[in-house]
Design a protein around this motif. Structure first.
Motif, mmCIF file in Angstrom:
data_model
loop_
_atom_site.group_PDB
_atom_site.id
_atom_site.type_symbol
_atom_site.label_atom_id
_atom_site.label_comp_id
_atom_site.label_asym_id
_atom_site.label_seq_id
_atom_site.Cartn_x
_atom_site.Cartn_y
_atom_site.Cartn_z
ATOM 1 N N SER A 27 -12.919 19.000 -22.712
ATOM 2 C CA SER A 27 -12.977 20.436 -22.413
ATOM 3 C C SER A 27 -11.944 21.194 -23.243
ATOM 4 O O SER A 27 -11.053 20.593 -23.860
ATOM 5 N N PRO A 28 -12.045 22.550 -23.261
ATOM 6 C CA PRO A 28 -11.018 23.324 -23.962
ATOM 7 C C PRO A 28 -9.606 23.032 -23.441
ATOM 8 O O PRO A 28 -8.651 23.001 -24.218
ATOM 9 N N ARG A 29 -9.477 22.831 -22.126
ATOM 10 C CA ARG A 29 -8.152 22.521 -21.581
ATOM 11 C C ARG A 29 -7.662 21.162 -22.078
ATOM 12 O O ARG A 29 -6.475 20.991 -22.393
ATOM 13 N N ALA A 30 -8.565 20.183 -22.166
ATOM 14 C CA ALA A 30 -8.166 18.856 -22.641
ATOM 15 C C ALA A 30 -7.737 18.890 -24.103
ATOM 16 O O ALA A 30 -6.928 18.064 -24.535
ATOM 17 N N ARG A 31 -8.273 19.833 -24.868
ATOM 18 C CA ARG A 31 -7.832 19.954 -26.267
ATOM 19 C C ARG A 31 -6.345 20.276 -26.340
ATOM 20 O O ARG A 31 -5.659 19.873 -27.272
ATOM 21 N N LYS A 32 -5.838 20.996 -25.348
ATOM 22 C CA LYS A 32 -4.401 21.291 -25.297
ATOM 23 C C LYS A 32 -3.617 20.104 -24.736
ATOM 24 O O LYS A 32 -2.467 19.875 -25.113
ATOM 25 N N LEU A 33 -4.258 19.376 -23.814
ATOM 26 C CA LEU A 33 -3.563 18.262 -23.171
ATOM 27 C C LEU A 33 -3.429 17.043 -24.073
ATOM 28 O O LEU A 33 -2.459 16.283 -23.969
ATOM 29 N N LEU A 34 -4.398 16.824 -24.958
ATOM 30 C CA LEU A 34 -4.440 15.592 -25.741
ATOM 31 C C LEU A 34 -3.158 15.363 -26.565
ATOM 32 O O LEU A 34 -2.589 14.268 -26.522
ATOM 33 N N PRO A 35 -2.676 16.351 -27.331
ATOM 34 C CA PRO A 35 -1.435 16.114 -28.075
ATOM 35 C C PRO A 35 -0.240 15.851 -27.153
ATOM 36 O O PRO A 35 0.664 15.081 -27.500
#
Length: 325
Positions: A242-250
């Motif tokens: 999700s868009p939120r996971a794109r921020k969480l991944l790094p």
């Protein structure tokens, strides 16, 4: 020891101007009563210390007086690489030495450069420990550091994942990584890395050793870190995030997460994207990916997707039961 403290007191007054007794006591890590005695001792030795009374008072040096006792001792010179990291300096037993070296450097600088150095100190601070984790207890760090510095053999009782071992080490250097101290040492003709907090006991019998010719600590650490990452992240998972996971991944996966996001495909109708993420094997990957919650779906490999499904089903069953009485 008192002579070193008197010199630090003198340099504090020279570099910072008027300071109160409590301020000096905090800097020197002594009592206010000790500061009073030390100021008297400085005055008796001919240093013109002026005591200003009143709410805005304190101690200062007479106008125009400057000491020239700014030569660095061997220990102070050796501690210069830690002047911007007071926490690690204290860990190594070099807190007071590093502080004195910093004061001597400030005293030796011309006024404009000293002011510039003070501005840098006020604007930049190095905090080495990682977030949300207490620092490792390292009761044997000072002994290990002395063995490194003096090139002395170190006999260590060490705890590792498979049990406790005894090793005779030739310590080559210390590394502070994310608030964790490691010692790089040669053991049985092989250079290895040991976490200092796992030393249960150490002994420095006095024997010395020869360092390997041309050994480069920074180069060894960089190569060792690359090897460790390659060894631990051997698998690749294909995810839909999700868009939120794109921020969480790094944040969750560091450089591997950043590379995955940078290589993401185009978003679908829901704004989700597909990425390829380097992961560790087995249960470690399951635990890491569960931290993303419902913000990610594992597409491949099938074995990892099935392992996650089993874990999620087990959790759903466990938390779906009525509360225990």
């Amino acid at each position: 020891m008192r002579a070193d403290r008197l010199l630090r007191l003198l340099l504090l007054l020279q570099n910072r101007g008027r300071m109160t007794a409590p301020e000096l006591a905090a800097e020197l890590e002594v009592s206010v009563r000790t500061v009073y005695r030390d100021v008297e001792a400085l005055g008796a030795s001919g240093v013109p210390v002026v005591a200003d009374r009143g709410p805005a008072g304190g101690y200062r040096l007479m106008e125009g007086y400057r000491t020239r006792l700014t030569g660095l001792t061997d220990a102070e010179a050796g501690s210069l690489f830690l002047v911007g990291a007071p926490g690690p300096a204290r860990d190594l037993g070099l807190g007071a030495v590093s502080a004195t070296a910093r004061l001597k450097l400030s005293a030796a600088l011309p006024a404009p450069l000293a002011e510039r150095a003070g501005s840098v100190r006020d604007r930049f601070h190095l905090d080495t420990p990682a977030w949300f984790r207490e620092a490792d207890p390292v009761p044997h760090l000072e002994a290990v550091a002395r063995a490194v510095w003096e090139q002395r053999v170190l006999r260590a009782h060490y705890r590792r994942w498979s049990g406790e071992v005894h090793r005779e080490l030739h310590p080559l250097g210390l590394v502070l990584k994310a608030g964790i101290w490691y010692v790089v040492a040669r053991a049985e003709e092989t250079v290895r890395t040991y976490r200092v907090s796992r030393f249960l006991a150490v002994d420095v019998p006095g024997a010395t050793f020869e360092r390997p010719a041309g050994f480069d600590l920074a180069g060894y650490w960089e190569e060792s870190s690359r090897r460790m990452e390659a060894a631990t992240r051997q698998g690749t998972a294909r995810l839909r995030i999700s868009p939120r996971a794109r921020k969480l991944l790094p944040m969750r996966f560091g450089a591997a997460g950043t590379r995955a996001v940078e290589g993401a495909g185009p978003p679908d109708g829901d704004g989700w994207v597909r990425v390829e993420l380097a992961v560790e094997a087995g249960s470690v990957a399951v635990g890491d990916l569960l931290a993303l919650g419902a913000e990610a779906e594992v597409l491949d490999p099938p074995a990892l997707r099935e392992a996650l499904a089993r874990t999620v089903a087990l959790l759903a069953d466990r938390y779906g039961r009525p509360d225990a009485p």
